[in-house]
Design a protein around this motif. Structure first.
Motif, short mmCIF file in Angstrom:
data_model
loop_
_atom_site.label_atom_id
_atom_site.label_comp_id
_atom_site.label_asym_id
_atom_site.label_seq_id
_atom_site.Cartn_x
_atom_site.Cartn_y
_atom_site.Cartn_z
N ARG A 28 0.86 -1.19 0.00
CA ARG A 28 0.00 0.00 0.00
C ARG A 28 0.89 1.23 0.00
O ARG A 28 1.92 1.28 0.67
CB ARG A 28 -0.90 -0.02 1.24
CG ARG A 28 -1.72 1.24 1.47
CD ARG A 28 -2.74 1.03 2.57
NE ARG A 28 -3.85 0.22 2.07
CZ ARG A 28 -4.79 -0.32 2.85
NH1 ARG A 28 -4.72 -0.19 4.16
NH2 ARG A 28 -5.78 -1.01 2.32
N SER A 43 -2.72 -1.70 -3.04
CA SER A 43 -3.90 -1.10 -2.41
C SER A 43 -3.55 0.32 -1.98
O SER A 43 -3.30 0.59 -0.81
CB SER A 43 -4.33 -1.94 -1.20
OG SER A 43 -5.38 -1.31 -0.49
N ILE A 94 -6.38 -2.58 -6.18
CA ILE A 94 -7.56 -2.56 -5.30
C ILE A 94 -7.89 -1.11 -4.96
O ILE A 94 -7.11 -0.43 -4.28
CB ILE A 94 -7.30 -3.34 -3.99
CG1 ILE A 94 -6.51 -4.61 -4.26
CG2 ILE A 94 -8.62 -3.62 -3.28
CD1 ILE A 94 -7.15 -5.57 -5.23
N LEU A 99 -13.87 -1.92 1.39
CA LEU A 99 -12.51 -1.89 1.93
C LEU A 99 -12.42 -0.81 3.00
O LEU A 99 -12.58 0.38 2.71
CB LEU A 99 -11.51 -1.61 0.81
CG LEU A 99 -10.05 -1.35 1.23
CD1 LEU A 99 -9.49 -2.54 1.98
CD2 LEU A 99 -9.20 -1.01 0.02
N MET A 116 -7.32 -9.51 2.59
CA MET A 116 -7.22 -9.04 1.21
C MET A 116 -6.79 -10.15 0.27
O MET A 116 -7.39 -10.37 -0.79
CB MET A 116 -6.23 -7.87 1.14
CG MET A 116 -6.66 -6.62 1.86
SD MET A 116 -7.76 -5.58 0.89
CE MET A 116 -6.58 -4.79 -0.20
#
Length: 250
Positions: free
Chosen positions: A105, A125, A154, A194, A245
């Motif tokens: 991320r 993400s 994502i 999410l 995830m």
């Protein structure tokens, strides 16, 4: 599906009244906050994904081991690390966990997706800044998982009716009844929600005098723990599905 994710990072804010909080103390706060999150998740038997900030990952091996041993996913949060550091930390973490790290991320500083693929990540993400004006900056976004450069991308979730994002600030500031309605309505429209929170939001800011905006200290600490507990209670009572995830994507 509800995807719970937590960003594990040290709080970077300065301290009021010329006080000093060392890097070691900041790390201890992060560990204690994460343990509080783990305790709540364990009570409700919910598994989540933990995005550990790369620059502190090597100092949190015992915590990372505990997170993984409880069945949660370990992924990385890249604040401003270079590709070599990311590669080294990823390899070391995978070696001592004996598990592959699939996700990463990023927010302000983003490494190229093709480079992340070469480091054998499977999904990205990324998140945006979350401040008090954030909800008014962009009300529309793609909420479907896409494939780019060999990676699953994502997106952040956004409520289709309330037009609010599911970022850390929204969870902290919104009344739980309102937030539950957001989740319920979003799941009618989208395949997943999410949710992401930051470990520093669970800090007791009365005990630790960090210099942060007033609106960011509201409903933090123990109140954040209570809100997370209340949301998980509601989710279980309504038999809503949750997932890590990597399980949802693959």
């Amino acid at each position: 599906m509800i995807l719970f994710t937590f960003n594990i990072m040290n709080i970077e804010a300065g301290v009021k009244n010329d006080l000093q909080i060392t890097d070691e103390e900041r790390l201890k706060i992060t560990e204690d906050n994460t343990k509080a999150i783990l305790r709540i998740l364990d009570i409700h038997d919910v598994k989540a994904s933990f995005f550990v900030e790369i620059s502190i990952a090597e100092k949190l091996k015992n915590l990372i081991k505990a997170i993984s041993s409880q069945g949660h996913e370990i992924a990385f949060y890249n604040k401003n690390s270079g590709l070599q550091e990311i590669e080294n930390v990823k390899k070391n973490t995978q070696d001592f966990l004996e598990k592959q790290i699939r996700g990463i991320r990023q927010k302000d500083f983003k490494q190229p997706q093709e480079s992340l693929k070469l480091l054998e990540f499977n999904y990205v993400s990324n998140i945006d800044n979350a401040n008090i004006l954030f909800p008014f900056k962009r009300l529309k976004r793609n909420t479907e998982i896409t494939e780019e450069d060999g990676l699953s991308i994502i997106p952040e979730s956004i409520s289709p009716y309330f037009q609010l994002p599911y970022n850390d600030f929204m969870f902290q500031i919104l009344p739980m009844k309102y937030y539950r309605n957001m989740v319920f309505e979003t799941l009618k429209n989208d395949d997943f929600v999410l949710i992401y929170l930051n470990s520093w939001q669970f800090t007791d800011f009365k005990k630790y005098q960090f210099d942060i905006p007033y609106y960011r200290s509201l409903f933090s600490g123990r109140k954040m723990e209570d809100k997370l507990d209340a949301l998980l209670t509601w989710i279980n009572e309504n038999d809503m599905a949750t997932s890590r995830m990597k399980d949802y994507i693959f």
